[in-house]
Design a protein around this motif. Sequence first.
Motif, PDB file in Angstrom:
ATOM      1  N   THR A   1     -38.190 152.027  27.062  1.00  0.00           N
ATOM      2  CA  THR A   1     -38.767 152.636  28.080  1.00  0.00           C
ATOM      3  C   THR A   1     -37.823 153.279  29.435  1.00  0.00           C
ATOM      4  O   THR A   1     -37.903 154.279  29.738  1.00  0.00           O
ATOM      5  N   LEU A   2     -37.151 152.350  29.614  1.00  0.00           N
ATOM      6  CA  LEU A   2     -36.118 152.697  30.715  1.00  0.00           C
ATOM      7  C   LEU A   2     -35.276 153.655  30.566  1.00  0.00           C
ATOM      8  O   LEU A   2     -34.767 154.519  31.265  1.00  0.00           O
ATOM      9  N   ASP A   3     -34.793 153.675  29.170  1.00  0.00           N
ATOM     10  CA  ASP A   3     -33.907 154.758  28.561  1.00  0.00           C
ATOM     11  C   ASP A   3     -34.483 156.076  28.702  1.00  0.00           C
ATOM     12  O   ASP A   3     -33.780 157.221  29.064  1.00  0.00           O
ATOM     13  N   LEU A   4     -35.861 156.084  28.488  1.00  0.00           N
ATOM     14  CA  LEU A   4     -36.579 157.430  28.318  1.00  0.00           C
ATOM     15  C   LEU A   4     -36.947 157.864  29.501  1.00  0.00           C
ATOM     16  O   LEU A   4     -37.001 158.995  30.035  1.00  0.00           O
ATOM     17  N   PHE A   5     -37.454 156.760  30.412  1.00  0.00           N
ATOM     18  CA  PHE A   5     -38.073 157.189  31.602  1.00  0.00           C
ATOM     19  C   PHE A   5     -37.310 156.386  33.080  1.00  0.00           C
ATOM     20  O   PHE A   5     -38.231 155.480  33.795  1.00  0.00           O
ATOM     21  N   PRO A   6     -36.175 156.585  33.047  1.00  0.00           N
ATOM     22  CA  PRO A   6     -35.400 155.544  34.323  1.00  0.00           C
ATOM     23  C   PRO A   6     -35.847 156.138  35.636  1.00  0.00           C
ATOM     24  O   PRO A   6     -35.862 155.281  36.495  1.00  0.00           O
ATOM     25  N   GLN A   7     -36.478 157.126  35.705  1.00  0.00           N
ATOM     26  CA  GLN A   7     -37.050 157.574  37.126  1.00  0.00           C
ATOM     27  C   GLN A   7     -38.232 156.742  37.360  1.00  0.00           C
ATOM     28  O   GLN A   7     -38.772 156.949  38.560  1.00  0.00           O
ATOM     29  N   TYR A   8     -38.893 156.454  36.443  1.00  0.00           N
ATOM     30  CA  TYR A   8     -40.210 155.596  36.622  1.00  0.00           C
ATOM     31  C   TYR A   8     -40.026 153.923  36.792  1.00  0.00           C
ATOM     32  O   TYR A   8     -41.009 153.421  36.234  1.00  0.00           O
ATOM     33  N   GLY A   9     -38.985 153.495  36.743  1.00  0.00           N
ATOM     34  CA  GLY A   9     -38.486 152.119  36.711  1.00  0.00           C
ATOM     35  C   GLY A   9     -38.346 151.592  37.931  1.00  0.00           C
ATOM     36  O   GLY A   9     -37.818 152.276  39.051  1.00  0.00           O
ATOM     37  N   LEU A  10     -38.601 150.263  37.974  1.00  0.00           N
ATOM     38  CA  LEU A  10     -38.361 149.553  39.201  1.00  0.00           C
ATOM     39  C   LEU A  10     -38.089 148.181  38.774  1.00  0.00           C
ATOM     40  O   LEU A  10     -38.297 147.597  37.831  1.00  0.00           O
ATOM     41  N   VAL A  11     -37.342 147.516  39.958  1.00  0.00           N
ATOM     42  CA  VAL A  11     -36.959 146.354  39.691  1.00  0.00           C
ATOM     43  C   VAL A  11     -36.989 145.595  40.950  1.00  0.00           C
ATOM     44  O   VAL A  11     -37.201 145.685  42.148  1.00  0.00           O
ATOM     45  N   ILE A  12     -37.470 144.120  40.676  1.00  0.00           N
ATOM     46  CA  ILE A  12     -37.470 143.049  42.092  1.00  0.00           C
ATOM     47  C   ILE A  12     -36.199 142.265  41.669  1.00  0.00           C
ATOM     48  O   ILE A  12     -35.894 141.512  40.902  1.00  0.00           O
ATOM     49  N   LYS A  13     -35.815 142.286  42.891  1.00  0.00           N
ATOM     50  CA  LYS A  13     -34.257 141.551  43.358  1.00  0.00           C
ATOM     51  C   LYS A  13     -34.424 140.416  44.505  1.00  0.00           C
ATOM     52  O   LYS A  13     -35.221 140.469  45.296  1.00  0.00           O
ATOM     53  N   ALA A  14     -33.868 139.241  44.336  1.00  0.00           N
ATOM     54  CA  ALA A  14     -33.537 138.472  45.260  1.00  0.00           C
ATOM     55  C   ALA A  14     -31.949 138.168  45.437  1.00  0.00           C
ATOM     56  O   ALA A  14     -31.339 137.802  44.564  1.00  0.00           O
ATOM     57  N   GLU A  15     -31.557 138.600  46.810  1.00  0.00           N
ATOM     58  CA  GLU A  15     -29.883 138.860  46.731  1.00  0.00           C
ATOM     59  C   GLU A  15     -29.492 139.732  45.589  1.00  0.00           C
ATOM     60  O   GLU A  15     -29.795 140.876  45.706  1.00  0.00           O
ATOM     61  N   SER A  16     -28.602 139.257  44.942  1.00  0.00           N
ATOM     62  CA  SER A  16     -28.111 140.257  43.817  1.00  0.00           C
ATOM     63  C   SER A  16     -28.841 139.952  42.316  1.00  0.00           C
ATOM     64  O   SER A  16     -28.130 140.585  41.717  1.00  0.00           O
ATOM     65  N   GLU A  17     -29.651 138.953  42.352  1.00  0.00           N
ATOM     66  CA  GLU A  17     -30.366 138.838  40.969  1.00  0.00           C
ATOM     67  C   GLU A  17     -31.335 139.682  40.672  1.00  0.00           C
ATOM     68  O   GLU A  17     -32.517 139.516  41.469  1.00  0.00           O
ATOM     69  N   VAL A  18     -31.619 140.129  39.446  1.00  0.00           N
ATOM     70  CA  VAL A  18     -32.842 140.788  38.971  1.00  0.00           C
ATOM     71  C   VAL A  18     -33.903 139.639  38.631  1.00  0.00           C
ATOM     72  O   VAL A  18     -33.410 139.105  37.535  1.00  0.00           O
ATOM     73  N   LEU A  19     -34.964 139.777  39.282  1.00  0.00           N
ATOM     74  CA  LEU A  19     -36.142 138.868  38.833  1.00  0.00           C
ATOM     75  C   LEU A  19     -37.117 139.547  37.794  1.00  0.00           C
ATOM     76  O   LEU A  19     -37.775 138.586  37.289  1.00  0.00           O
ATOM     77  N   ALA A  20     -37.429 140.723  38.141  1.00  0.00           N
ATOM     78  CA  ALA A  20     -38.597 141.396  37.405  1.00  0.00           C
ATOM     79  C   ALA A  20     -38.027 142.893  37.201  1.00  0.00           C
ATOM     80  O   ALA A  20     -37.606 143.408  38.179  1.00  0.00           O
ATOM     81  N   VAL A  21     -38.648 143.267  36.279  1.00  0.00           N
ATOM     82  CA  VAL A  21     -38.544 144.891  36.049  1.00  0.00           C
ATOM     83  C   VAL A  21     -39.885 145.335  35.314  1.00  0.00           C
ATOM     84  O   VAL A  21     -40.648 144.801  34.680  1.00  0.00           O
TER      85      VAL A  21
END
Length: 277
Positions: A33-53
């Motif tokens: 999904t992210l490869d096809l629609f990167p403009q519609y992707g979000l991530v949640i981070k804490a400091e430098s760590e990705v916690l959710a996508v």
Amino acid sequence: MAVYIEQYKNDYKQEIEKLIVEDSFVRKDIIATLDLFPQYGLVIKAESEVLAVGAFTGADKKSSMTLYVKPARRGKGIGTKLLKALENNMRNAGVEEIVCDFKDNKSEKMFLYKNGYKSWFYSSYMVYTGDKVSLDDCGITNYDDKDYYKCQKILSEAFHKMRLFVGIKSTLSVQSEKQKNYYRENSENIFVLREDNNIVAVTILEDNEIDGVAVRIDMQGKGYGKKIVSYSVNKLLDRGFKNIGLWVVKGNPARFLYEKLGFKSERMHEFVTKSIR
């Protein structure tokens, strides 16, 4: 530790692949999904760590959404924060109805139900891992642009009939230039079965999956489904895939055909919807 939302960037791809460790199916789905629609992707981070996508599949009126939260950080509001941000972005993009699916389990069910999603239907993901299927020459050829209107009609009517049979509200899908262009661009993955020069069945392949297969409703029960599914299996095996997948809605009698051909159920998903108009 403060958490914050960022727009997805391709730089996050490897970290997200490492984040989703316990379910390769979900990892593949989200990365695709992210490869096809990167403009519609979000991530949640804490400091430098990705916690959710999370991401959604475009700005159509009905669009699919998927998200993932690191197991150790679930139950702390991160999923809700990400979900609300995705819904807001979808609403701003013109989406009116969200579709989401998940492997049937209590925790994800309660999370989505609590956030206003309603059950739509259940579907089983089935996998074939055998050898090529015996198949006589049966008049299957590549899709041609001139076939669009007949193929769309076959697919629309067959899926409409199936949905009504299993108790899902349904309307016939309509023809569109967008879909016709998509079929044209993917003609190497669409095949038609002809009988006396008339198209009686259609199959659509995507990567290692049989993405859609349908037999003309007045020609069902005559073996055409077995022929075109068998052809699809052999075509994907010829392309080098070892595992071939397809989805079958719970209650769809086509499941018995797939089982006879050697497909086995791997996981059951619940599909849910939510209106955001």
